[in-house]
Design a protein around this motif. Structure first.
Motif, PDB file in Angstrom:
ATOM      1  N   CYS A  31       0.823  -1.206   0.000  1.00 52.06           N
ATOM      2  CA  CYS A  31       0.000   0.000   0.000  1.00 52.06           C
ATOM      3  C   CYS A  31       0.860   1.260   0.000  1.00 52.06           C
ATOM      4  N   GLY A  32       2.157   1.100  -0.117  1.00 48.37           N
ATOM      5  CA  GLY A  32       3.045   2.245  -0.220  1.00 48.37           C
ATOM      6  C   GLY A  32       3.095   2.787  -1.635  1.00 48.37           C
ATOM      7  N   PHE A  33       3.989   3.710  -1.878  1.00 46.10           N
ATOM      8  CA  PHE A  33       4.080   4.377  -3.183  1.00 46.10           C
ATOM      9  C   PHE A  33       4.350   3.371  -4.297  1.00 46.10           C
ATOM     10  N   LEU A  34       5.515   2.733  -4.280  1.00 43.06           N
ATOM     11  CA  LEU A  34       5.829   1.771  -5.330  1.00 43.06           C
ATOM     12  C   LEU A  34       4.967   0.521  -5.209  1.00 43.06           C
ATOM     13  N   GLY A  35       4.751   0.045  -3.982  1.00 41.96           N
ATOM     14  CA  GLY A  35       3.989  -1.181  -3.790  1.00 41.96           C
ATOM     15  C   GLY A  35       2.599  -1.106  -4.391  1.00 41.96           C
ATOM     16  N   SER A  36       1.932   0.049  -4.267  1.00 39.49           N
ATOM     17  CA  SER A  36       0.588   0.172  -4.819  1.00 39.49           C
ATOM     18  C   SER A  36       0.611   0.138  -6.345  1.00 39.49           C
ATOM     19  N   HIS A  37       1.650   0.710  -6.966  1.00 33.96           N
ATOM     20  CA  HIS A  37       1.799   0.604  -8.416  1.00 33.96           C
ATOM     21  C   HIS A  37       1.998  -0.855  -8.822  1.00 33.96           C
ATOM     22  N   LEU A  38       2.788  -1.582  -8.061  1.00 31.85           N
ATOM     23  CA  LEU A  38       3.049  -2.982  -8.380  1.00 31.85           C
ATOM     24  C   LEU A  38       1.797  -3.830  -8.235  1.00 31.85           C
ATOM     25  N   VAL A  39       1.031  -3.599  -7.178  1.00 37.06           N
ATOM     26  CA  VAL A  39      -0.206  -4.355  -6.970  1.00 37.06           C
ATOM     27  C   VAL A  39      -1.164  -4.132  -8.131  1.00 37.06           C
ATOM     28  N   ARG A  40      -1.363  -2.891  -8.534  1.00 41.43           N
ATOM     29  CA  ARG A  40      -2.273  -2.597  -9.639  1.00 41.43           C
ATOM     30  C   ARG A  40      -1.789  -3.231 -10.941  1.00 41.43           C
ATOM     31  N   LEU A  41      -0.495  -3.156 -11.194  1.00 49.10           N
ATOM     32  CA  LEU A  41       0.029  -3.706 -12.446  1.00 49.10           C
ATOM     33  C   LEU A  41      -0.105  -5.230 -12.464  1.00 49.10           C
ATOM     34  N   LEU A  42       0.135  -5.877 -11.343  1.00 48.71           N
ATOM     35  CA  LEU A  42      -0.032  -7.329 -11.279  1.00 48.71           C
ATOM     36  C   LEU A  42      -1.474  -7.723 -11.569  1.00 48.71           C
ATOM     37  N   LEU A  43      -2.422  -6.991 -11.015  1.00 49.45           N
ATOM     38  CA  LEU A  43      -3.825  -7.318 -11.239  1.00 49.45           C
ATOM     39  C   LEU A  43      -4.240  -7.063 -12.684  1.00 49.45           C
ATOM     40  N   GLU A  44      -3.613  -6.081 -13.328  1.00 51.80           N
ATOM     41  CA  GLU A  44      -3.949  -5.765 -14.709  1.00 51.80           C
ATOM     42  C   GLU A  44      -3.258  -6.696 -15.700  1.00 51.80           C
ATOM     43  N   ARG A  45      -2.002  -7.047 -15.421  1.00 47.44           N
ATOM     44  CA  ARG A  45      -1.217  -7.832 -16.384  1.00 47.44           C
ATOM     45  C   ARG A  45      -1.260  -9.335 -16.133  1.00 47.44           C
ATOM     46  N   GLU A  46      -1.678  -9.747 -14.951  1.00 45.89           N
ATOM     47  CA  GLU A  46      -1.714 -11.168 -14.593  1.00 45.89           C
ATOM     48  C   GLU A  46      -3.124 -11.536 -14.134  1.00 45.89           C
ATOM     49  N   PRO A  47      -4.087 -11.549 -15.051  1.00 47.22           N
ATOM     50  CA  PRO A  47      -5.485 -11.761 -14.647  1.00 47.22           C
ATOM     51  C   PRO A  47      -5.768 -13.153 -14.103  1.00 47.22           C
ATOM     52  N   GLU A  48      -4.868 -14.120 -14.344  1.00 37.15           N
ATOM     53  CA  GLU A  48      -5.135 -15.483 -13.925  1.00 37.15           C
ATOM     54  C   GLU A  48      -4.271 -15.916 -12.742  1.00 37.15           C
ATOM     55  N   LEU A  49      -3.705 -14.969 -12.011  1.00 36.55           N
ATOM     56  CA  LEU A  49      -2.992 -15.368 -10.805  1.00 36.55           C
ATOM     57  C   LEU A  49      -4.006 -15.864  -9.773  1.00 36.55           C
ATOM     58  N   ARG A  50      -3.561 -16.766  -8.910  1.00 38.38           N
ATOM     59  CA  ARG A  50      -4.483 -17.387  -7.966  1.00 38.38           C
ATOM     60  C   ARG A  50      -4.821 -16.460  -6.805  1.00 38.38           C
ATOM     61  N   GLU A  51      -3.789 -15.856  -6.211  1.00 37.66           N
ATOM     62  CA  GLU A  51      -4.016 -14.992  -5.061  1.00 37.66           C
ATOM     63  C   GLU A  51      -2.897 -13.969  -4.967  1.00 37.66           C
ATOM     64  N   LEU A  52      -3.260 -12.757  -4.563  1.00 39.57           N
ATOM     65  CA  LEU A  52      -2.288 -11.699  -4.328  1.00 39.57           C
ATOM     66  C   LEU A  52      -2.459 -11.225  -2.895  1.00 39.57           C
ATOM     67  N   ARG A  53      -1.438 -11.449  -2.075  1.00 33.98           N
ATOM     68  CA  ARG A  53      -1.469 -11.001  -0.692  1.00 33.98           C
ATOM     69  C   ARG A  53      -0.701  -9.688  -0.576  1.00 33.98           C
ATOM     70  N   VAL A  54      -1.325  -8.722   0.041  1.00 29.77           N
ATOM     71  CA  VAL A  54      -0.725  -7.399   0.199  1.00 29.77           C
ATOM     72  C   VAL A  54      -0.442  -7.196   1.682  1.00 29.77           C
ATOM     73  N   LEU A  55       0.837  -7.238   2.036  1.00 33.32           N
ATOM     74  CA  LEU A  55       1.255  -7.067   3.429  1.00 33.32           C
ATOM     75  C   LEU A  55       1.655  -5.614   3.643  1.00 33.32           C
ATOM     76  N   ASP A  56       1.009  -4.960   4.614  1.00 31.92           N
ATOM     77  CA  ASP A  56       1.305  -3.550   4.853  1.00 31.92           C
ATOM     78  C   ASP A  56       0.912  -3.194   6.281  1.00 31.92           C
ATOM     79  N   LEU A  57       1.597  -2.190   6.828  1.00 37.51           N
ATOM     80  CA  LEU A  57       1.236  -1.693   8.157  1.00 37.51           C
ATOM     81  C   LEU A  57      -0.159  -1.099   8.168  1.00 37.51           C
ATOM     82  N   ASN A  58      -0.546  -0.478   7.053  1.00 34.83           N
ATOM     83  CA  ASN A  58      -1.844   0.186   6.969  1.00 34.83           C
ATOM     84  C   ASN A  58      -2.548  -0.229   5.679  1.00 34.83           C
TER      85      ASN A  58
END
Length: 378
Positions: A31-58
């Motif tokens: 949920c940080g600056f770069l991390g949020s860009h990476l999460v969005r890109l993974l969801l857009e470019r890898e539509p068939e991934l099984r699960e994406l876990r986002v670990l963050d303090l907030n």
């Protein structure tokens, strides 16, 4: 944030067989600056991934794009907490370790920086080994190399260019220590259910230059500070010190390509570090900022900065006042003055050869997206 547009046909990084289909992924600091860009890109470019876990303090559900189909699991946790890290990483196929305490202004203690950046990385490596994770992609920084405070230039260098790295501040020192831990862990035994004797961990370290893009806190601070000064920003750095800056979306894209390669061709990337840059203009730090802040309504004052002795005095004074007065840490410190005055730019030919990296977002598109965000700030 709309789906990205590729800059050329090779930008896809290969066919779907090269993707992360059916995998479980973890992004620390998602949920940080770069991390949020990476999460969005993974969801857009890898539509068939099984699960994406986002670990963050907030964890912030508002940062997730709509329609992720329940594939995302937000996990509240601190990378300094080994137990929380181990639980979040268990059974994953790829971990993107982007969590970091970024501070070159003296706002955080050296102990806090080391706890997050060094101890947190140790916890991630242990979590990968105990939890059966075969691939670890680490977000490092160009600052593991430089610029150094002596002012030695590094012009369009690569991973083999000699350079006298000198780590005088807690942040670059912590990133250098963490990167060394990650690269030394390449080939370490990983416990897996499929192979009781253990598989092998593949680690890759990516070194972005100065990152910009939507949700960049420093750009936001400069914009709001400039508005408070009537739309002006004073020049404090020399206009001839060439720097390379990279768009956050392209840094995220390099992470995706590195993960694909680590799964399919580990011998080509395992234990290696890669500089990360794109097609953004090479320019002095403040002049590059002006390419983004100028259309948002700010103007840079002066063709040249004040005399260097005066700037050094102001930098030391700012640090002293920052220790006793409340509020954000000063942007001008002896370290940021030295770094911003030192030419430093890189090439990415190693990443191009090793896993076909090409920027996904051309400069014009990266600038347009960043400007849209800046103009939307209140």
């Amino acid at each position: 944030m709309e789906p990205p547009q590729e800059s050329d046909p090779q930008a896809s990084g290969g066919t779907q067989e090269c993707g992360l289909r059916g995998r479980v992924l973890v992004v620390t600091g998602g949920c940080g600056f770069l991390g949020s860009h990476l999460v969005r890109l993974l969801l857009e470019r890898e539509p068939e991934l099984r699960e994406l876990r986002v670990l963050d303090l907030n964890p912030d559900p508002a940062l997730l794009p709509p329609g992720h189909g329940g594939r995302v699991r937000l996990v509240r946790g601190d990378v300094g907490d080994a137990g929380a890290v181990g639980r979040a990483l268990w059974g994953a196929h790829v971990v993107f370790h982007a969590a970091s305490l970024v501070d070159v202004w003296g706002g955080s203690s050296a102990q806090d920086i080391a706890r997050v950046n060094v101890q947190g990385t140790k916890n991630v490596i242990r979590g990968c080994r105990a939890g059966g994770v075969p691939v670890l992609i680490y977000t490092s920084s160009m600052e593991v190399v430089g610029p150094n405070t002596r002012g030695d230039p590094f012009l369009r260098g690569d991973e083999d260019t000699p350079y006298p790295a000198r780590h005088s501040e807690p942040y670059p020192l912590s990133k250098a220590q963490a990167e060394r831990l990650v690269l030394e862990a390449n080939g370490a035994t990983v416990r897996t259910q499929e192979c009781p004797g253990g598989g092998r961990l593949v680690t890759v370290s990516l070194r972005p230059t100065g990152i910009y893009g939507e949700r960049h806190l420093l750009l936001r601070r400069l914009l709001l500070g400039g508005r408070a000064l009537g739309g002006w920003l004073p020049r404090t750095l020399p206009p001839h010190a060439e720097h390379g800056r990279v768009y956050a979306g392209n840094v995220a894209w390099m992470h995706v390509l590195a993960a694909r390669a680590a799964l399919l061709r580990p011998q080509a990337v395992g234990g290696e570090s890669f500089f990360c840059y794109d097609s953004s203009p090479l320019a002095a730090y403040e002049d590059f900022n002006q390419l983004l802040l100028g259309p948002a309504g700010l103007r840079l004052i002066g063709r040249s900065p004040p005399p260097r002795p005066l700037l050094e005095l102001l930098a030391r004074l700012g640090v002293a006042l920052g220790r006793v007065l409340p509020g954000p840490a000063p942007l001008l410190t002896p370290y940021t003055l030295a770094v911003g005055s030192t030419p430093f730019s890189v090439r990415t030919r190693k990443a191009e050869r090793s896993f076909g990296y090409r920027p996904l977002f051309p400069w014009e598109r990266a600038r347009e997206r960043t400007l849209r965000w800046l103009r939307g700030l209140g």
